[in-house]
Write an enzyme that holds these catalytic residues in place. Sequence first.
Site, PDB file in Angstrom:
ATOM      1  N   SER A  56      13.818  20.746 -25.667  1.00 55.68           N
ATOM      2  CA  SER A  56      14.624  21.419 -24.642  1.00 55.68           C
ATOM      3  C   SER A  56      14.121  22.840 -24.483  1.00 55.68           C
ATOM      4  O   SER A  56      13.617  23.454 -25.437  1.00 55.68           O
ATOM      5  CB  SER A  56      16.097  21.445 -25.051  1.00 55.68           C
ATOM      6  OG  SER A  56      16.837  22.319 -24.211  1.00 55.68           O
ATOM      7  N   TYR A  78      22.796  22.669 -30.553  1.00 55.09           N
ATOM      8  CA  TYR A  78      21.805  21.915 -29.782  1.00 55.09           C
ATOM      9  C   TYR A  78      20.467  22.651 -29.756  1.00 55.09           C
ATOM     10  O   TYR A  78      19.406  22.048 -29.979  1.00 55.09           O
ATOM     11  CB  TYR A  78      22.316  21.705 -28.356  1.00 55.09           C
ATOM     12  CG  TYR A  78      21.380  20.915 -27.480  1.00 55.09           C
ATOM     13  CD1 TYR A  78      21.251  19.539 -27.630  1.00 55.09           C
ATOM     14  CD2 TYR A  78      20.608  21.542 -26.496  1.00 55.09           C
ATOM     15  CE1 TYR A  78      20.393  18.809 -26.828  1.00 55.09           C
ATOM     16  CE2 TYR A  78      19.752  20.819 -25.691  1.00 55.09           C
ATOM     17  CZ  TYR A  78      19.641  19.459 -25.863  1.00 55.09           C
ATOM     18  OH  TYR A  78      18.770  18.736 -25.078  1.00 55.09           O
TER      19      TYR A  78
END
Length: 237
Positions: free
Chosen positions: A130, A143
């Site tokens: 990400s 995350y």
Amino acid sequence: MRNILISGAASGIGRSTYNAINHDIYSNIILVDKMNIDLNDRSVICYQCDISNENDVIAIFEDLKSRRIAISHAVNAAGVPGPNKPFSATKIADFDKVIGTNLRGTALMMMHEIAMMDRLGGGRIVNIASVLARCGLAGSSAYAASKAAVVALSKSLAIEYAQKNIQINTLSPGAVDTNFLTLLKQRVGKDYIENMQPVKRMSTPDEIAQYITFIIESDTSFLTGVDIPIDGGYSAQ
């Protein structure tokens, strides 16, 4: 003989990757997801698996061995979003769940994928990370940490297995318009997310899949240990 495994294949980037790959060049296509994979294609092998559960992962690869299928290409796209809340409000159980799936689960899959590729004399792995692995975002600490760890793990393994002809790279998408962003949309709003990107929009999973198939299927034999941001310019700011 090429055999490809795609995790997170029930939806999102994983499902788009399945749609985008050239099915004709693979002897076997293996799809893995925690959810049931709704697919009317008997030529595809589907497994319902929680990649954070070691027994589930072992069962997949034992079954593949019994079928005499060795994975030569892998796209590890399975993952979970974070709790989308301030760190002070994050419970350690929430943190463990994100790390357990995104990092531990990816590592578990790669342990078995790499073992098969080593016996084959080479292979290719693309792990989905990400943009938050390099940029971070308030409220997304768990995350972001999990994806940064995936990038670091992939780089280290790319070095370790480079001379064994196993290429390992990561793609770091920016905001991708999937169900994955549901909680973030609720927290900050869709317009805010779009305006964060220089291109002023989110990407689609189909767009990300095009980059995955390029790395997996093109002549990219000198590409390994790289994290490629596909983020509409977000990380360039």
